[in-house]
Design a protein around this motif. Structure first.
Motif, mmCIF file in Angstrom:
data_model
loop_
_atom_site.group_PDB
_atom_site.id
_atom_site.type_symbol
_atom_site.label_atom_id
_atom_site.label_comp_id
_atom_site.label_asym_id
_atom_site.label_seq_id
_atom_site.Cartn_x
_atom_site.Cartn_y
_atom_site.Cartn_z
ATOM 1 N N ASP A 95 0.860 -1.115 0.140
ATOM 2 C CA ASP A 95 -0.173 0.135 0.073
ATOM 3 C C ASP A 95 0.878 1.329 0.012
ATOM 4 O O ASP A 95 1.927 1.329 0.384
ATOM 5 N N GLY A 96 0.316 2.302 -0.396
ATOM 6 C CA GLY A 96 0.990 3.560 -0.467
ATOM 7 C C GLY A 96 1.201 4.115 1.009
ATOM 8 O O GLY A 96 0.421 3.602 1.948
ATOM 9 N N PRO A 97 1.842 4.978 1.259
ATOM 10 C CA PRO A 97 2.749 5.748 0.300
ATOM 11 C C PRO A 97 3.945 5.032 -0.118
ATOM 12 O O PRO A 97 4.712 4.268 0.738
ATOM 13 N N ARG A 98 4.264 5.188 -1.404
ATOM 14 C CA ARG A 98 5.516 4.121 -1.977
ATOM 15 C C ARG A 98 6.618 5.107 -2.342
ATOM 16 O O ARG A 98 7.583 4.793 -2.872
ATOM 17 N N LEU A 99 6.448 6.367 -2.440
ATOM 18 C CA LEU A 99 7.241 7.562 -3.031
ATOM 19 C C LEU A 99 7.549 8.758 -2.051
ATOM 20 O O LEU A 99 6.513 9.270 -1.793
ATOM 21 N N PHE A 100 8.595 8.980 -2.094
ATOM 22 C CA PHE A 100 8.961 10.105 -0.964
ATOM 23 C C PHE A 100 9.910 11.061 -1.501
ATOM 24 O O PHE A 100 10.983 10.648 -2.182
ATOM 25 N N THR A 101 9.733 12.307 -1.522
ATOM 26 C CA THR A 101 10.532 13.324 -2.249
ATOM 27 C C THR A 101 10.950 14.536 -1.371
ATOM 28 O O THR A 101 10.075 14.545 -0.185
ATOM 29 N N GLY A 102 11.859 15.245 -1.806
ATOM 30 C CA GLY A 102 12.299 16.340 -0.984
ATOM 31 C C GLY A 102 12.869 17.364 -1.746
ATOM 32 O O GLY A 102 13.485 16.980 -2.989
ATOM 33 N N PHE A 103 12.619 18.618 -1.543
ATOM 34 C CA PHE A 103 13.313 19.522 -2.256
ATOM 35 C C PHE A 103 13.785 20.898 -1.862
ATOM 36 O O PHE A 103 13.065 20.839 -0.525
ATOM 37 N N VAL A 104 14.710 21.552 -2.210
ATOM 38 C CA VAL A 104 14.821 22.847 -1.726
ATOM 39 C C VAL A 104 15.125 23.868 -2.685
ATOM 40 O O VAL A 104 15.501 23.620 -4.015
ATOM 41 N N LYS A 105 14.687 25.063 -2.473
ATOM 42 C CA LYS A 105 14.715 26.083 -3.597
ATOM 43 C C LYS A 105 15.411 27.311 -3.087
ATOM 44 O O LYS A 105 14.871 27.792 -1.768
ATOM 45 N N LEU B 203 17.608 28.511 -7.587
ATOM 46 C CA LEU B 203 18.196 27.512 -7.800
ATOM 47 C C LEU B 203 17.513 26.395 -7.034
ATOM 48 O O LEU B 203 17.202 26.700 -5.902
ATOM 49 N N GLY B 204 17.645 25.232 -7.555
ATOM 50 C CA GLY B 204 16.720 24.034 -6.707
ATOM 51 C C GLY B 204 17.511 22.587 -6.858
ATOM 52 O O GLY B 204 18.528 22.549 -7.593
ATOM 53 N N ALA B 205 17.331 22.041 -5.503
ATOM 54 C CA ALA B 205 18.094 20.707 -5.592
ATOM 55 C C ALA B 205 16.823 19.808 -5.223
ATOM 56 O O ALA B 205 16.205 20.203 -4.150
ATOM 57 N N PHE B 206 16.916 18.544 -5.666
ATOM 58 C CA PHE B 206 15.799 17.583 -5.183
ATOM 59 C C PHE B 206 16.120 16.233 -5.317
ATOM 60 O O PHE B 206 17.014 15.695 -6.006
ATOM 61 N N GLY B 207 15.156 15.479 -4.624
ATOM 62 C CA GLY B 207 15.702 14.112 -4.590
ATOM 63 C C GLY B 207 14.427 13.267 -4.369
ATOM 64 O O GLY B 207 13.554 13.856 -3.799
ATOM 65 N N GLY B 208 14.514 12.002 -4.575
ATOM 66 C CA GLY B 208 13.341 11.072 -4.038
ATOM 67 C C GLY B 208 13.733 9.529 -4.023
ATOM 68 O O GLY B 208 14.362 9.035 -4.613
#
Lengths: 292, 532
Positions: free
Chosen positions: B314-324, B337-342
């Motif tokens: 079951d979800g949640p199956r995806l986790f992301t994060g970002f900074v701008k 400028l941004g950086a992100f990942g998941g």
């Protein structure tokens, strides 16, 4: 330890009370008003530069950063900033300055507007059915806004409420004097053509005939056909052409050539840190141009 | 501390008792002074009120015919401190302030209706030869089955295309929430492109978004067709995330730091269905129906059914994060400028074949990337002289267990391959994609832009099984595919635009294709202001 914490807390309270009210103004004319009313009890940041058309800005991250830290947002309102301010507010994560909160102050909500209730039809151009938002060219209305702003600032800084009210009254007095003078100065002015509906309040205030606009419709740049029509209806008349510094000069120059009038270009906002004196000087330049 | 408080209380008691008994001269003097002060205050107040009255009279004389609406005469001073009880949900008391309309805005928006806009997007396209997925990026796409999201996509096919009519409703629910619902209507389908709420009143620079929304990772992922500078989206958005970018159901929490430079952090907890990064098939059985000759040679319908052996998470199956991060460069320039990942804890895929063979992949994924936007605003008429430069990069890894199985009877799937080395092994992919584009307003109402898409600069697929020569570990190192696009746009007003685009696709496998596209995109109604 507890004593220390307590005195720290007291110190913080004192600091908070002494801190300036952080005001963010959308355009320099509103920044001017905030400074004129708030004096050194406010710290004013302006979002839009004076040489830009406030209709067509883009929400930038630096606007959001400024709004994030703001206590009070002072906007022109009546949808002048509708293309960018809502997005900037959405990105600012600051509930205190959202419309409906005490930190949101819109000048248009404090005065009566002209040209209210036109058709909300974009075939008529970039219309403002809620009313013409360019009231900042009417110093008397600005004085009313100033009084309302003084009351609002007084909520944030009750200790200075009387000072704000006195400042607002000084501004209003000056506005009454200037308008009195301008009325006699503009008496018998032949009339003016403007680029946009941004000086309508001023012509109404001084009873100067408004002869037309270079824009065929609000927000649509002048077309050859519209300019030719203006020339044919205005030929033989006396008048002047006035437009703001960010509005292109080609149409104005064409009309001036054809009619033998003078075309003049002025700022329609004070400098980014402009004060009360700059504001009245600015409007005065437009008034002088009517009879030039 | 308790002692201290006791002593203080006792002190106050005695002090008040003492003054109540016998007022001293000093005490009386102080009282008189206080009374005088109050009198002065009262006089000042009267003066102020008189001044206000005079101003009001003056104003009314000046414009006697104008109607004054009650909304334009605020009385905030009487409101201070008289509001209802403090609401724990509402640290900045909205209710207390709601009454005077002077904090409101003058607007033509109709009372309680949400703002509604309809954006129509139509294209005409002609391709010199077939336009395909770049080599190495066809899985998760190419197997056109079982993904359960046969959405409209934003792909462009040849000829005339009504891509979508995008119908958007936005509005404020109550003092605490805003809502946006955006439906994409095509001639055959209606799909909710976005439908989410955002909080309005959270303190400390926090904001929560919940529902179905476009993830805030990167820069272009969050944008709709209407915001793109090109007819189509960059390969990066389409191939690394999905046809509609990273569009998921979930929750986002973001925080805007109270700093002078714009700094925003966010995390997202998402269901995980996006084809490119979190493809999900789920557990359950694989089914196949065949018609085979029966005992008397009559056609007989057979149903083959067996467990797929995929995890049913079951979800949640995806986790992301970002900074701008965006420094303040004045009124003309802006940079972000941004950086992100998941991390996707489930990445699955399956391919059923009519021979009765079923291939499955079950694993997880990760991505990381960066984005850059620079905007120059010259303040010219209708975008004249404005310039936008943007670039983004994403790197993706997928690690999965691969199984190849074959129906051996109607209800059993058995691993293929030799008994001592069956077809069950680890496979992984390391891939990336980037694009960079620049758009310049070369005349009022006109802009032109160039875009370079590169995918598969890293493009490795690894399989730890045995190859035909019996060597263990097969590495498939594919090259990069490129696409070069140029566009020219004519926008009579901010609400309408006509666009032409030419793209040249240069695939790693030697195939190439030209694309010629025309687009009109028109916006009707009250469309919200555009975010940066």
């Amino acid at each position: 330890m507890k004593k220390l914490l307590f005195s720290l807390f007291l110190g913080l309270l004192a600091f908070q009370a002494a801190a300036e009210v952080r005001v963010v103004a959308t355009v320099p004319n509103m920044g001017m008003l905030a400074r004129a009313i708030g004096g050194d009890a406010v710290q004013v940041t302006v979002l839009a530069p004076p040489d830009r058309d406030a209709h067509y800005l883009e929400a930038r991250p630096s606007m959001m950063a400024a709004l994030r830290r703001a206590d009070l947002l002072v906007a022109v309102g009546a949808e002048l900033e509708v293309g960018w301010l809502p997005a900037a507010l959405q990105g600012a994560h600051n509930p205190r300055v959202r419309p409906g909160r005490s930190g949101y102050f819109e000048g248009a909500a404090q005065v009566s507007l002209i040209q209210v209730g036109g058709a909300a039809d974009r075939a008529l151009g970039d219309v403002h059915p809620a009313g013409n938002p360019h009231y900042y060219f009417d110093p008397l209305r600005m004085a009313e806004v100033g009084h309302a702003l003084a009351r609002r600032l007084g909520e944030f800084d009750p200790a200075n409420a009387d000072r704000f009210e006195a400042n607002a009254e000084r501004f209003a007095e000056r506005a009454r004097e200037e308008v009195e003078r301008w009325r006699s100065q503009a008496d018998g002015a032949p009339g003016a053509v403007f680029y946009h509906k941004d000086a309508d309040y001023l012509t109404e205030l001084l009873d100067v005939p408004l002869l037309g606009y270079l824009e065929p419709l609000p927000g649509i740049p002048p077309t050859a056909r519209h300019l030719r029509e203006l020339v044919s209806t205005l030929r033989g008349r006396e008048g002047v052409i006035i437009h703001a510094d960010f509005q292109p000069a080609e149409g104005a120059e064409f009309l001036a050539r054809e009619l033998g009038w003078t075309a003049q270009q002025f700022p329609n906002q004070v400098a980014i840190d402009g004060d009360k004196g700059d504001y009245f000087a600015l409007v005065q330049r437009w008034v002088e141009a009517f009879t030039n | 501390m308790k002692h201290l408080m006791l002593w203080a209380m006792a002190g106050i008691f005695f002090a008040s008792a003492a003054t109540a008994d016998e007022p001293s001269i000093g005490e009386l003097m102080r009282k008189i002074e206080a009374l005088e002060e109050r009198e002065q205050e009262r006089q000042a107040r009267i003066d102020r009120l008189e001044a206000e009255l005079a101003a009001e009279r003056d104003r009314q004389e000046r414009e006697p015919r104008r109607e004054r609406e009650p909304a334009t005469t605020p009385a905030p001073s009487s409101m201070v401190g008289t509001g209802p009880q403090r609401d724990p949900l509402d640290p900045v008391p909205a209710r207390q302030r709601a009454a005077p309309a002077a904090t409101g805005e003058v607007t033509s928006g109709t009372a309680f209706n949400p703002a509604i806009s309809v954006i129509l997007d139509t294209t005409y396209a002609h391709f010199s030869s077939e336009v395909e997925e770049p080599p190495g990026f066809d899985f998760g796409h190419g197997h056109g089955h079982g993904h359960g999201h046969g959405g409209h996509g934003h792909g462009i096919s040849e000829g005339f295309n009504l891509r979508e009519a995008e119908i958007t409703f936005t509005g404020t629910i109550d003092p605490y929430f805003d809502m946006m619902v955006m439906a994409s209507v095509t001639s055959s389908d209606i799909e909710l492109e976005e439908a989410f709420i955002t909080t309005r009143a959270l303190p400390a620079g926090l904001q929560v978004k919940a529902g179905k929304f476009l993830s805030d990772v990167g820069y272009i992922n969050k944008q709709h067709i209407h915001d793109w500078f090109f007819v189509d989206q960059p390969w990066m958005r389409e191939l690394m995330f999905g046809d509609e970018g990273l569009s998921e159901v979930g929750v986002q929490l973001s925080w805007l730091a109270p700093t002078t430079t714009y700094t925003r952090f966010g995390i997202e907890v998402l269901e995980g269905n996006s084809a490119g990064i979190a493809n999900f098939e789920g557990g359950g059985r694989h089914e196949m129906v065949t018609v085979l000759p029966g005992a008397n040679n009559e056609p007989q319908r057979n149903r083959w059914r067996a467990d797929k052996n995929l995890r049913d998470r079951d979800g949640p199956r995806l986790f992301t994060g970002f900074v701008k991060w965006a420094p303040d460069l004045g009124f003309d320039h802006a940079i972000q400028l941004g950086a992100f990942g998941g991390y996707g804890r489930v990445w699955q895929n399956e391919a059923g074949h009519s021979s009765g063979r079923l291939e499955t992949w079950d694993g997880n994924s990760e991505f990381i990337g960066g984005d850059f936007v620079y905007k120059y605003s010259r303040g010219g008429v209708m975008g004249h002289g404005n310039f936008v430069l943007q670039a983004e990069y994403v790197y993706r890894r997928i690690d999965a267990e691969y199984q190849s199985r074959q129906f051996t009877d109607f209800s059993t799937l058995t691993l293929t391959g030799p008994a001592n080395d069956p077809d069950i092994r680890n496979q992984n992919w390391r891939q990336d994609a980037f694009y960079t584009q620049g758009v310049y307003g070369f005349a009022p109402r006109w802009n032109a832009g160039l875009r370079i898409d590169g995918v598969g600069l890293t493009n490795r697929a690894f399989d730890d099984g045995r190859d035909t020569l019996g060597r263990r570990g097969m590495l498939d190192d594919l090259g990069a595919s490129w696409r070069y696009s140029g566009q020219i746009t004519y926008a009579p007003t901010e609400f309408s635009r006509l666009r032409g685009q030419i793209s040249y696709n240069d695939y790693d496998d030697g195939h190439s294709a030209w694309q010629f596209m025309l687009q009109f995109n028109m916006s009707l109604g009250v469309h919200g202001a555009h975010a940066f």
